[in-house]
Motif scaffolding. Structure first.
Motif, PDB file in Angstrom:
ATOM      1  N   SER A   1       0.839  -1.189   0.000  1.00 59.37           N
ATOM      2  CA  SER A   1       0.000   0.000   0.000  1.00 59.37           C
ATOM      3  C   SER A   1       0.879   1.246   0.000  1.00 59.37           C
ATOM      4  O   SER A   1       2.112   1.156   0.048  1.00 59.37           O
ATOM      5  CB  SER A   1      -0.927   0.010   1.231  1.00 59.37           C
ATOM      6  N   VAL A   2       0.224   2.407  -0.022  1.00 59.66           N
ATOM      7  CA  VAL A   2       0.915   3.683  -0.185  1.00 59.66           C
ATOM      8  C   VAL A   2       0.506   4.637   0.932  1.00 59.66           C
ATOM      9  O   VAL A   2      -0.687   4.794   1.219  1.00 59.66           O
ATOM     10  CB  VAL A   2       0.562   4.311  -1.548  1.00 59.66           C
ATOM     11  N   LEU A   3       1.499   5.272   1.546  1.00 60.54           N
ATOM     12  CA  LEU A   3       1.244   6.351   2.504  1.00 60.54           C
ATOM     13  C   LEU A   3       1.357   7.692   1.786  1.00 60.54           C
ATOM     14  O   LEU A   3       2.309   7.912   1.018  1.00 60.54           O
ATOM     15  CB  LEU A   3       2.270   6.299   3.641  1.00 60.54           C
ATOM     16  N   ILE A   4       0.406   8.589   2.026  1.00 63.21           N
ATOM     17  CA  ILE A   4       0.551   9.958   1.524  1.00 63.21           C
ATOM     18  C   ILE A   4       1.810  10.543   2.166  1.00 63.21           C
ATOM     19  O   ILE A   4       1.896  10.632   3.398  1.00 63.21           O
ATOM     20  CB  ILE A   4      -0.681  10.808   1.879  1.00 63.21           C
ATOM     21  N   PRO A   5       2.819  10.960   1.371  1.00 59.01           N
ATOM     22  CA  PRO A   5       4.121  11.284   1.960  1.00 59.01           C
ATOM     23  C   PRO A   5       4.281  12.738   2.388  1.00 59.01           C
ATOM     24  O   PRO A   5       5.402  13.190   2.641  1.00 59.01           O
ATOM     25  CB  PRO A   5       5.099  10.948   0.826  1.00 59.01           C
ATOM     26  N   ASN A   6       3.181  13.463   2.461  1.00 62.32           N
ATOM     27  CA  ASN A   6       3.262  14.856   2.884  1.00 62.32           C
ATOM     28  C   ASN A   6       2.090  15.149   3.817  1.00 62.32           C
ATOM     29  O   ASN A   6       1.211  14.312   4.017  1.00 62.32           O
ATOM     30  CB  ASN A   6       3.261  15.804   1.681  1.00 62.32           C
ATOM     31  N   VAL A   7       2.105  16.322   4.380  1.00 59.84           N
ATOM     32  CA  VAL A   7       0.954  16.804   5.146  1.00 59.84           C
ATOM     33  C   VAL A   7       0.196  17.751   4.214  1.00 59.84           C
ATOM     34  O   VAL A   7       0.565  18.908   4.057  1.00 59.84           O
ATOM     35  CB  VAL A   7       1.399  17.515   6.438  1.00 59.84           C
ATOM     36  N   PRO A   8      -0.847  17.244   3.547  1.00 63.10           N
ATOM     37  CA  PRO A   8      -1.449  18.026   2.456  1.00 63.10           C
ATOM     38  C   PRO A   8      -2.173  19.271   2.943  1.00 63.10           C
ATOM     39  O   PRO A   8      -2.773  19.287   4.021  1.00 63.10           O
ATOM     40  CB  PRO A   8      -2.432  17.037   1.815  1.00 63.10           C
ATOM     41  N   ARG A   9      -2.101  20.282   2.128  1.00 65.31           N
ATOM     42  CA  ARG A   9      -2.839  21.526   2.346  1.00 65.31           C
ATOM     43  C   ARG A   9      -3.976  21.682   1.343  1.00 65.31           C
ATOM     44  O   ARG A   9      -4.888  22.466   1.557  1.00 65.31           O
ATOM     45  CB  ARG A   9      -1.898  22.730   2.242  1.00 65.31           C
ATOM     46  N   ARG A  10      -3.872  20.911   0.228  1.00 66.58           N
ATOM     47  CA  ARG A  10      -4.899  20.937  -0.811  1.00 66.58           C
ATOM     48  C   ARG A  10      -5.117  19.504  -1.295  1.00 66.58           C
ATOM     49  O   ARG A  10      -4.182  18.703  -1.345  1.00 66.58           O
ATOM     50  CB  ARG A  10      -4.474  21.819  -1.996  1.00 66.58           C
ATOM     51  N   LEU A  11      -6.345  19.203  -1.688  1.00 62.72           N
ATOM     52  CA  LEU A  11      -6.658  17.845  -2.131  1.00 62.72           C
ATOM     53  C   LEU A  11      -5.828  17.420  -3.336  1.00 62.72           C
ATOM     54  O   LEU A  11      -5.463  16.252  -3.464  1.00 62.72           O
ATOM     55  CB  LEU A  11      -8.145  17.738  -2.475  1.00 62.72           C
ATOM     56  N   GLU A  12      -5.528  18.359  -4.227  1.00 67.74           N
ATOM     57  CA  GLU A  12      -4.804  17.973  -5.437  1.00 67.74           C
ATOM     58  C   GLU A  12      -3.401  17.433  -5.123  1.00 67.74           C
ATOM     59  O   GLU A  12      -2.805  16.753  -5.961  1.00 67.74           O
ATOM     60  CB  GLU A  12      -4.718  19.136  -6.433  1.00 67.74           C
ATOM     61  N   GLN A  13      -2.876  17.721  -3.939  1.00 67.89           N
ATOM     62  CA  GLN A  13      -1.591  17.145  -3.550  1.00 67.89           C
ATOM     63  C   GLN A  13      -1.705  15.643  -3.276  1.00 67.89           C
ATOM     64  O   GLN A  13      -0.707  14.929  -3.331  1.00 67.89           O
ATOM     65  CB  GLN A  13      -1.055  17.857  -2.305  1.00 67.89           C
ATOM     66  N   VAL A  14      -2.898  15.177  -2.998  1.00 64.48           N
ATOM     67  CA  VAL A  14      -3.121  13.781  -2.631  1.00 64.48           C
ATOM     68  C   VAL A  14      -3.470  12.931  -3.849  1.00 64.48           C
ATOM     69  O   VAL A  14      -3.154  11.733  -3.898  1.00 64.48           O
ATOM     70  CB  VAL A  14      -4.246  13.685  -1.576  1.00 64.48           C
ATOM     71  N   LEU A  15      -4.105  13.528  -4.839  1.00 67.69           N
ATOM     72  CA  LEU A  15      -4.683  12.751  -5.933  1.00 67.69           C
ATOM     73  C   LEU A  15      -3.683  11.869  -6.682  1.00 67.69           C
ATOM     74  O   LEU A  15      -4.015  10.724  -7.032  1.00 67.69           O
ATOM     75  CB  LEU A  15      -5.404  13.687  -6.914  1.00 67.69           C
ATOM     76  N   PRO A  16      -2.440  12.319  -6.957  1.00 74.23           N
ATOM     77  CA  PRO A  16      -1.514  11.412  -7.651  1.00 74.23           C
ATOM     78  C   PRO A  16      -1.227  10.139  -6.860  1.00 74.23           C
ATOM     79  O   PRO A  16      -1.034   9.073  -7.455  1.00 74.23           O
ATOM     80  CB  PRO A  16      -0.243  12.261  -7.809  1.00 74.23           C
ATOM     81  N   PHE A  17      -1.217  10.232  -5.536  1.00 77.11           N
ATOM     82  CA  PHE A  17      -0.943   9.055  -4.713  1.00 77.11           C
ATOM     83  C   PHE A  17      -2.177   8.153  -4.629  1.00 77.11           C
ATOM     84  O   PHE A  17      -2.057   6.933  -4.604  1.00 77.11           O
ATOM     85  CB  PHE A  17      -0.459   9.498  -3.331  1.00 77.11           C
ATOM     86  N   ALA A  18      -3.352   8.769  -4.638  1.00 76.81           N
ATOM     87  CA  ALA A  18      -4.576   7.969  -4.727  1.00 76.81           C
ATOM     88  C   ALA A  18      -4.612   7.231  -6.063  1.00 76.81           C
ATOM     89  O   ALA A  18      -5.077   6.078  -6.151  1.00 76.81           O
ATOM     90  CB  ALA A  18      -5.798   8.865  -4.577  1.00 76.81           C
ATOM     91  N   GLY A  19      -4.108   7.883  -7.099  1.00 75.51           N
ATOM     92  CA  GLY A  19      -4.086   7.244  -8.408  1.00 75.51           C
ATOM     93  C   GLY A  19      -3.262   5.973  -8.437  1.00 75.51           C
ATOM     94  O   GLY A  19      -3.570   5.035  -9.196  1.00 75.51           O
ATOM     95  N   LEU A  20      -2.221   5.906  -7.605  1.00 71.87           N
ATOM     96  CA  LEU A  20      -1.410   4.689  -7.564  1.00 71.87           C
ATOM     97  C   LEU A  20      -2.236   3.477  -7.150  1.00 71.87           C
ATOM     98  O   LEU A  20      -1.952   2.353  -7.572  1.00 71.87           O
ATOM     99  CB  LEU A  20      -0.236   4.876  -6.601  1.00 71.87           C
ATOM    100  N   VAL A  21      -3.241   3.700  -6.306  1.00 76.75           N
ATOM    101  CA  VAL A  21      -4.078   2.584  -5.867  1.00 76.75           C
ATOM    102  C   VAL A  21      -4.961   2.108  -7.010  1.00 76.75           C
ATOM    103  O   VAL A  21      -5.384   0.954  -7.042  1.00 76.75           O
ATOM    104  CB  VAL A  21      -4.905   2.980  -4.626  1.00 76.75           C
ATOM    105  N   ASN A  22      -5.248   2.997  -7.963  1.00 75.68           N
ATOM    106  CA  ASN A  22      -6.013   2.606  -9.154  1.00 75.68           C
ATOM    107  C   ASN A  22      -5.134   1.969 -10.221  1.00 75.68           C
ATOM    108  O   ASN A  22      -5.557   1.047 -10.920  1.00 75.68           O
ATOM    109  CB  ASN A  22      -6.700   3.839  -9.759  1.00 75.68           C
ATOM    110  N   TRP A  23      -3.891   2.437 -10.342  1.00 77.27           N
ATOM    111  CA  TRP A  23      -3.102   2.113 -11.526  1.00 77.27           C
ATOM    112  C   TRP A  23      -1.923   1.191 -11.275  1.00 77.27           C
ATOM    113  O   TRP A  23      -1.208   0.836 -12.222  1.00 77.27           O
ATOM    114  CB  TRP A  23      -2.594   3.417 -12.154  1.00 77.27           C
TER     115      TRP A  23
END
Length: 318
Positions: free
Chosen positions: A5-27
């Motif tokens: 699995s994947v941990l979000i590697p930052n403390v996000p301030r905006r959702l768009e910072q998270v989306l590429p890592f969420a994409g890894l779970v899809n792709w």
């Protein structure tokens, strides 16, 4: 077979910072997106927002801190995320350090183990649709409104044998951070099994290891990656105690401690083949799910490099 699995590697301030890592779970073969406690974009809101942006993926909280949230609120929030994503959720909890407890409560917990037992049992009872009747650190009697939702597994953050035994008694999931594979095999998992035996449980809780990882780069000392990822952890008393139990000499400076963490396998680094080989040591130790933590890479080289490391590892790991 061990999941990755994947941990979000930052403390996000905006959702768009998270989306590429969420994409890894899809792709990629990654099975779940994880986030630790965040004091900026709150983790439950992050995952609900990510689902609203079209990334409806399985998620895990590893871990949110108990002093921040009443058990009823914790159960409600976790189930809300399950409803928003349409997937099962792992809701991990931990008491936090003594200083954090002091800041939030005015005094540290007298017994973190006792409070964790009460907290997890209350949350599990609520999520099972039953009435939680609690008279301890939290005093309440309540039941969640009925709703058909994907399952929420309740996890416990574990560093040392006492909490591991408790997890064996009451948790669905054991969640570790920075724990070397040998320590998991020889100390944590046997303690979990002791707790299982005490409670008469026959099915072992799922073992999830948050593993800090980074592929080596030219002119970058691996100790720098460790410190970029875990400087605060290496100085915290409860982490130092765990590392000593795992065979790391914590009497030296931070650079020496970082080297000890690498040598014991608590931080996985090297070229791609070496990283993948070292990660298999966690599988052999009995870990069910490895969460790839590229916080150090993200801090030193940015999110694209973190994504590159994660993609390479996920596509190469067995």
């Amino acid at each position: 077979m061990t999941d990755y699995s994947v941990l979000i590697p930052n403390v996000p301030r905006r959702l768009e910072q998270v989306l590429p890592f969420a994409g890894l779970v899809n792709w990629t073969p990654a099975v779940r997106l994880w986030q630790g406690q965040s004091m900026l974009l709150e983790p439950h809101q992050t995952f609900a927002g990510v689902a609203g942006a079209g990334f409806r993926v399985p998620v895990g909280f590893g871990v949110t801190l108990m002093p921040l949230r009443h058990p009823y609120e914790a159960a409600t929030q976790a189930r809300s995320v399950a409803l928003a994503t349409g997937h099962p959720v792992i809701a991990g909890f931990g008491p936090g350090g003594r200083a954090f407890q002091q800041y939030l409560r005015g005094a540290p917990y007298e017994s973190p183990l006792k409070v964790a037992r009460e907290y997890l049992q209350s949350v599990r009872t609520l999520l099972d649709g039953e009435v939680a009747d609690c008279d301890g650190e939290f005093t309440f009697q309540a039941q969640l409104a009925p709703a058909l939702a994907p399952r929420v597994d309740v996890g416990l953050g574990v560093l040392r044998p006492g909490m591991a035994r408790l997890a064996g008694e009451v948790a669905d999931v054991v969640i570790t951070w920075l724990t070397p594979p040998g320590y998991l095999r020889d100390v944590i998992i046997p303690a979990v099994e002791e707790g299982m035996a005490k409670a008469g449980r026959t099915q072992r809780p799922r073992i999830v290891a948050m593993v800090p990882v980074g592929i080596t780069r030219e002119d970058t000392d691996p100790e720098r990656l460790v410190l970029a990822s875990n400087t605060a952890h290496l100085q915290a008393p409860h982490y130092q105690d765990m590392l000593r139990k795992a065979g790391v000499d914590t009497s030296g400076d931070l650079n020496a401690i970082a080297r000890g963490v690498i040598d014991t396998g608590g931080f996985v680094t090297g070229d791609l083949d070496t990283v993948v080989k070292k990660l298999t040591e966690f599988s052999e130790a009995g870990v069910d799910e490895i969460v790839l933590n590229t916080v150090g890479v993200n801090k030193m080289f940015g999110p694209q490099e973190a994504l590159n490391d994660l993609t390479a590892i996920l596509r190469t790991a067995p």
